[in-house]
Design a protein around this motif. Structure first.
Motif, mmCIF file in Angstrom:
data_model
loop_
_atom_site.group_PDB
_atom_site.id
_atom_site.type_symbol
_atom_site.label_atom_id
_atom_site.label_comp_id
_atom_site.label_asym_id
_atom_site.label_seq_id
_atom_site.Cartn_x
_atom_site.Cartn_y
_atom_site.Cartn_z
ATOM 1 N N HIS A 87 37.194 -46.446 28.915
ATOM 2 C CA HIS A 87 37.214 -45.332 28.839
ATOM 3 C C HIS A 87 38.737 -44.940 28.847
ATOM 4 O O HIS A 87 39.798 -46.102 30.491
ATOM 5 C CB HIS A 87 36.659 -45.113 29.725
ATOM 6 C CG HIS A 87 34.803 -45.335 29.264
ATOM 7 N ND1 HIS A 87 34.117 -46.164 29.444
ATOM 8 C CD2 HIS A 87 34.090 -44.127 28.755
ATOM 9 C CE1 HIS A 87 33.018 -46.204 28.710
ATOM 10 N NE2 HIS A 87 32.777 -45.480 28.232
ATOM 11 N N PRO A 88 39.544 -44.158 28.403
ATOM 12 C CA PRO A 88 40.415 -43.589 29.336
ATOM 13 C C PRO A 88 40.945 -43.245 30.773
ATOM 14 O O PRO A 88 39.917 -43.174 31.273
ATOM 15 C CB PRO A 88 40.542 -42.011 28.222
ATOM 16 C CG PRO A 88 39.952 -42.123 27.101
ATOM 17 C CD PRO A 88 38.884 -43.073 27.928
ATOM 18 N N ALA A 89 41.849 -43.674 31.051
ATOM 19 C CA ALA A 89 41.949 -43.583 33.040
ATOM 20 C C ALA A 89 41.816 -42.577 33.195
ATOM 21 O O ALA A 89 41.173 -42.681 34.378
ATOM 22 C CB ALA A 89 43.852 -44.093 33.057
ATOM 23 N N LEU A 90 42.099 -41.498 32.876
ATOM 24 C CA LEU A 90 41.567 -39.927 33.143
ATOM 25 C C LEU A 90 40.518 -40.081 33.429
ATOM 26 O O LEU A 90 39.360 -38.859 34.333
ATOM 27 C CB LEU A 90 41.480 -38.843 32.637
ATOM 28 C CG LEU A 90 43.685 -38.674 32.041
ATOM 29 C CD1 LEU A 90 44.131 -37.506 31.107
ATOM 30 C CD2 LEU A 90 43.803 -38.433 33.506
ATOM 31 N N ASP A 91 38.916 -40.196 32.898
ATOM 32 C CA ASP A 91 37.975 -40.843 33.389
ATOM 33 C C ASP A 91 37.255 -41.540 34.579
ATOM 34 O O ASP A 91 36.366 -41.429 35.177
ATOM 35 C CB ASP A 91 37.273 -41.552 31.858
ATOM 36 C CG ASP A 91 36.875 -40.698 30.534
ATOM 37 O OD1 ASP A 91 37.733 -39.257 30.522
ATOM 38 O OD2 ASP A 91 36.984 -41.002 29.756
ATOM 39 N N GLY A 92 38.462 -41.839 35.288
ATOM 40 C CA GLY A 92 37.668 -42.381 35.909
ATOM 41 C C GLY A 92 38.052 -41.482 37.681
ATOM 42 O O GLY A 92 38.127 -42.162 38.548
ATOM 43 N N LEU A 93 39.004 -40.666 37.536
ATOM 44 C CA LEU A 93 39.193 -39.706 38.509
ATOM 45 C C LEU A 93 37.798 -38.991 38.453
ATOM 46 O O LEU A 93 37.148 -38.455 38.264
ATOM 47 C CB LEU A 93 40.288 -38.683 38.189
ATOM 48 C CG LEU A 93 41.803 -39.362 37.746
ATOM 49 C CD1 LEU A 93 42.933 -38.373 37.701
ATOM 50 C CD2 LEU A 93 42.130 -40.455 38.702
ATOM 51 N N GLY A 94 38.003 -39.117 39.990
ATOM 52 C CA GLY A 94 36.692 -38.475 40.799
ATOM 53 C C GLY A 94 34.715 -38.833 39.674
ATOM 54 O O GLY A 94 34.053 -38.012 39.536
ATOM 55 N N HIS A 95 35.111 -39.810 39.132
ATOM 56 C CA HIS A 95 33.809 -40.727 38.459
ATOM 57 C C HIS A 95 32.791 -40.648 39.224
ATOM 58 O O HIS A 95 31.430 -40.597 38.830
ATOM 59 C CB HIS A 95 34.040 -41.353 37.803
ATOM 60 C CG HIS A 95 33.114 -41.946 36.532
ATOM 61 N ND1 HIS A 95 32.840 -41.156 35.415
ATOM 62 C CD2 HIS A 95 31.996 -42.985 36.493
ATOM 63 C CE1 HIS A 95 31.737 -42.406 35.054
ATOM 64 N NE2 HIS A 95 31.235 -43.245 35.644
ATOM 65 N N GLU A 96 32.427 -41.313 40.569
ATOM 66 C CA GLU A 96 31.690 -41.623 41.390
ATOM 67 C C GLU A 96 31.544 -40.575 42.561
ATOM 68 O O GLU A 96 32.385 -40.357 43.017
ATOM 69 C CB GLU A 96 32.424 -42.835 41.698
ATOM 70 C CG GLU A 96 32.057 -44.209 40.828
ATOM 71 C CD GLU A 96 30.680 -44.313 39.551
ATOM 72 O OE1 GLU A 96 29.116 -44.800 40.857
ATOM 73 O OE2 GLU A 96 30.500 -43.532 39.286
ATOM 74 N N ARG A 97 30.642 -40.881 43.090
ATOM 75 C CA ARG A 97 29.770 -39.949 44.430
ATOM 76 C C ARG A 97 29.645 -41.120 45.433
ATOM 77 O O ARG A 97 30.356 -41.890 44.979
ATOM 78 C CB ARG A 97 27.905 -39.992 43.858
ATOM 79 C CG ARG A 97 27.933 -38.504 43.218
ATOM 80 C CD ARG A 97 26.099 -38.510 43.130
ATOM 81 N NE ARG A 97 26.105 -37.717 44.853
ATOM 82 C CZ ARG A 97 24.975 -37.224 44.610
ATOM 83 N NH1 ARG A 97 23.448 -37.792 44.120
ATOM 84 N NH2 ARG A 97 24.996 -37.045 45.911
ATOM 85 N N LEU A 98 29.632 -40.630 46.408
ATOM 86 C CA LEU A 98 29.875 -41.258 47.930
ATOM 87 C C LEU A 98 28.565 -42.278 47.752
ATOM 88 O O LEU A 98 28.043 -42.334 47.051
ATOM 89 C CB LEU A 98 29.621 -40.489 48.934
ATOM 90 C CG LEU A 98 30.519 -39.704 49.536
ATOM 91 C CD1 LEU A 98 30.488 -38.344 51.095
ATOM 92 C CD2 LEU A 98 32.310 -39.843 49.466
ATOM 93 N N TYR A 99 28.968 -43.956 47.982
ATOM 94 C CA TYR A 99 28.348 -44.941 48.136
ATOM 95 C C TYR A 99 28.568 -45.424 49.368
ATOM 96 O O TYR A 99 29.246 -46.295 50.139
ATOM 97 C CB TYR A 99 29.080 -45.304 47.430
ATOM 98 C CG TYR A 99 28.039 -46.995 46.364
ATOM 99 C CD1 TYR A 99 26.666 -46.840 45.868
ATOM 100 C CD2 TYR A 99 28.140 -48.372 47.124
ATOM 101 C CE1 TYR A 99 26.249 -48.107 45.429
ATOM 102 C CE2 TYR A 99 26.909 -49.946 46.284
ATOM 103 C CZ TYR A 99 26.490 -49.040 45.508
ATOM 104 O OH TYR A 99 25.425 -49.951 45.108
ATOM 105 N N PRO A 100 27.088 -46.425 49.990
ATOM 106 C CA PRO A 100 27.404 -46.764 51.123
ATOM 107 C C PRO A 100 28.198 -48.246 51.032
ATOM 108 O O PRO A 100 29.002 -48.589 50.537
ATOM 109 C CB PRO A 100 25.703 -47.112 51.054
ATOM 110 C CG PRO A 100 25.042 -46.436 50.120
ATOM 111 C CD PRO A 100 25.937 -46.025 48.782
#
Length: 251
Positions: A121-134
């Motif tokens: 995927h384009p690098a920009l898709d990696g910004l703010g992609h994931e929620r908080l994780y333990p």
């Protein structure tokens, strides 16, 4: 560590803002109060204050969600730290391994991913992609936790066990701290090695992570299916990228 006379209103207001920002649905005052273990009238007052300054908004059902000012705050913080801007180029160089690449920081007992991207995927898709994780289940989180003292870890998870500490994620389980298989022993091993290796539940994928610098407050990692014989090669690449990011900071 809290000061001798902490401003509890500020602490509770930020807890409300954090819960709003991490929730996947609008939240009413009563739900927020239950989540944080606070009085409804206090939460209602705090949410109205956040709404008045644009950090929260109400929908047609009178429930709250993040307001436009939260995006301004996010942009200002990212610009002020400069970390993500310095890191994107070096992180993309790790894509040639074919694994997911991530950059994260520690928020209480959670990993907050600033970047979480895959080479497909384009690098920009990696910004703010994931929620908080333990953090205790995350390679990056474990790397960051290893930089905390035993007293800090115990205090962190004592707070995490409270409603206010859990925030918007009451389902999170506080890890076992003591014993040879406990979190503290695992963190001792990570400190000794200088890197963290975590198995991702539900498959064969693993995450390998290193910190940024000696006094790190962020860490980077790669996640995917890789054998033990690949760890040294991945570690070399991760450390090289970490050095590149730190050198950009000093430039």
């Amino acid at each position: 560590m809290l000061p001798a006379q902490p401003n509890q209103s500020l602490i509770d207001g930020l807890a409300c803002l954090q819960t709003l920002s991490s929730s996947d649905h609008p939240i009413g005052s009563r739900e927020m109060a239950r989540t944080l273990g606070l009085e409804v009238t206090r939460v209602n007052r705090l949410l109205k204050t956040l709404a008045a300054i644009g950090l929260a908004e109400q929908d047609a059902r009178k429930k709250y969600h993040p307001g436009p000012a939260i995006h301004v705050l996010a942009a200002q913080s990212l610009f002020g730290s400069g970390l993500l801007r310095r890191a994107i180029g070096p992180l993309e160089s790790l894509y040639h391994f074919g694994h997911l690449v991530a950059l994260g920081v520690l928020w209480r007992d959670q990993t907050a991913y600033l970047f979480h991207g895959h080479p497909s995927h384009p690098a920009l898709d990696g910004l703010g992609h994931e929620r908080l994780y333990p953090a205790a289940s995350s390679g990056i989180g474990l790397m960051l936790l290893s930089h905390r003292s035993e007293d800090e870890i115990r205090g962190l998870y004592e707070e995490a066990a409270t409603p206010r500490g859990r925030g918007a994620m009451p389902e999170d389980v506080v890890p076992v701290l003591d014993g040879e298989d406990g979190l503290l022993a695992r963190l001792d091993s990570i400190r000794a090695n200088g890197w963290a290796l975590a198995h991702i539940p539900g498959g064969a994928n693993r995450t390998l992570a290193v910190g940024l610098g000696d006094q790190f407050d962020a860490a980077i990692g790669v996640s995917g299916e890789f054998g033990d014989d690949e760890i040294d090669r991945l570690l070399e690449a991760l450390r090289d990228v970490a050095d590149q990011i730190k050198q950009k900071e000093q430039a």
